[in-house]
Write a protein that holds these residues in place. Sequence first.
Motif, PDB file in Angstrom:
ATOM      1  N   TYR A   9      54.135  35.823  39.934  1.00 21.62           N
ATOM      2  CA  TYR A   9      53.230  36.890  39.523  1.00 21.62           C
ATOM      3  C   TYR A   9      53.331  37.106  38.017  1.00 21.62           C
ATOM      4  O   TYR A   9      54.432  37.158  37.468  1.00 21.62           O
ATOM      5  N   TRP A  16      53.026  44.999  40.514  1.00 22.70           N
ATOM      6  CA  TRP A  16      52.841  44.470  41.869  1.00 22.70           C
ATOM      7  C   TRP A  16      52.682  45.623  42.870  1.00 22.70           C
ATOM      8  O   TRP A  16      51.865  45.564  43.775  1.00 22.70           O
ATOM      9  N   ILE A  19      49.134  46.957  43.507  1.00 22.15           N
ATOM     10  CA  ILE A  19      48.114  46.104  44.116  1.00 22.15           C
ATOM     11  C   ILE A  19      47.909  46.511  45.569  1.00 22.15           C
ATOM     12  O   ILE A  19      48.868  46.741  46.300  1.00 22.15           O
TER      13      ILE A  19
END
Length: 64
Positions: A9, A16, A19
């Motif tokens: 990522y 993260w 998301i």
Amino acid sequence: CSSLTHVYYGGTESDWGNISIDSYNTSLTTAIRYYYSEERPTIVMVVEGMWWHYDEEGNPVIWK
């Protein structure tokens, strides 16, 4: 992709977490994640997460 095992990522662990991933996408949520870091992570960062960077040839490499 049902055979996804690793994710490199380009953001942070905090990014993260922002998301939205649907619950049916278990391959993505259970894959081993590596977060991008230009600089070598400190020991604390290594313990908290897995990190990667680009080597001199532009290849993704896991920080160790």
